[in-house]
Scaffold this motif. Structure first.
Motif, short mmCIF file in Angstrom:
data_model
loop_
_atom_site.label_atom_id
_atom_site.label_comp_id
_atom_site.label_asym_id
_atom_site.label_seq_id
_atom_site.Cartn_x
_atom_site.Cartn_y
_atom_site.Cartn_z
N ILE A 47 0.85 -1.19 0.00
CA ILE A 47 0.00 0.00 0.00
C ILE A 47 0.88 1.24 0.00
O ILE A 47 1.86 1.31 0.76
N TYR A 49 0.12 -5.68 6.01
CA TYR A 49 0.40 -5.06 4.71
C TYR A 49 1.83 -4.55 4.66
O TYR A 49 2.41 -4.18 5.69
N TYR A 88 1.67 -1.42 -6.53
CA TYR A 88 0.83 -1.21 -5.35
C TYR A 88 -0.56 -1.78 -5.56
O TYR A 88 -1.11 -1.74 -6.67
N LEU A 126 -3.07 -0.65 -3.53
CA LEU A 126 -4.00 0.41 -3.14
C LEU A 126 -3.19 1.64 -2.76
O LEU A 126 -2.05 1.53 -2.29
N VAL A 151 -10.02 -0.16 3.64
CA VAL A 151 -8.91 -0.78 2.90
C VAL A 151 -9.25 -2.23 2.58
O VAL A 151 -9.09 -2.69 1.44
#
Length: 231
Positions: free
Chosen positions: A3, A25, A45, A47, A112
């Protein structure tokens, strides 16, 4: 999953990073618009968490660049409280979602998770730890088959503990997740709400190592955990 967190307030960026790392993450930080654009377009990535107000280039301009090159990359914009125009413009320019500051990390993590889910995949709507059962859709809580009525904040606290069964969570982790990054770490509000939960779950007031056999255990000088009963 990796992320990208784009936030020029470095203290807040650090809090977000720690919350995401605790969930497993991988995290990269960027603190200005030009650096964020390069990272988003060249990095791998899953997000992006993107603040709107950034030095060098606005977050919405960075969002335009992401949408032009990576239209499928999920982007959650972070906006200031009351900034309705920013929220609307961000969504119109391709943001998948927004979170308003100040926010609780439990809300941020839920958003998320929602955007990282594979198509058609749904997050489990029921959490069960021992004889404690939480329905995340109806916000109904039961212990040993009996309904337990909780306030919204009590439910968020219990849900956060239930998402990490048998894991010792520090006061700072819990305060950040449930109350938000700008909450005074010296406050006793967590201890007060743990007491509320214990009474409503039928535990009583025990604060010893075993806490009277109830599901919420105090780990002295560290924090709390929701116990998984041993067979």
């Amino acid at each position: 999953m990796r992320i990208l967190v784009v936030e020029d307030e470095r203290t807040l960026a650090g809090f977000i990073e720690q919350a995401l790392l605790a969930e497993g993450y991988a995290v990269t930080l960027a603190h200005d618009g030009p650096g964020a654009e390069i990272e988003a377009l060249t990095g791998d990535y899953a997000l992006v968490l993107l603040d709107v107000m950034l030095p060098g280039r606005s977050g919405l301009d960075v969002l335009d660049a992401i949408r032009a090159r990576k239209p499928e990359l999920p982007v959650i914009v972070l906006t200031a409280r009351g900034a309705i125009e920013q929220k609307v413009e961000g969504l119109d320019r391709g943001a998948n979602d927004y979170v308003t500051k100040p926010f609780s990390f439990e809300e941020l993590l839920a958003r998320v998770r929602a955007h990282l889910r594979a198509p058609g995949q749904r997050e489990a709507s029921v959490l069960e730890v021992g004889d404690v059962r939480l329905d995340l859709r109806t916000r109904r809580v039961e212990r040993d088959g009996h309904e337990v009525r909780l306030t919204a904040r009590e439910f968020e606290l219990l849900a956060y503990l239930a998402r990490h069964p048998d894991q010792v969570l520090s006061r700072e982790q819990i305060l950040n997740a449930v109350w938000g990054f700008d909450f005074d770490p010296g406050t006793k509000v967590l201890e007060v709400y743990i007491g509320y939960l214990r009474r409503k779950l039928g535990e009583g007031e025990g604060e010893g190592e075993g806490d009277g056999g109830g599901p919420i255990e105090t780990v002295r000088n560290v924090g709390y955990r929701l116990r998984v009963p041993r067979a």
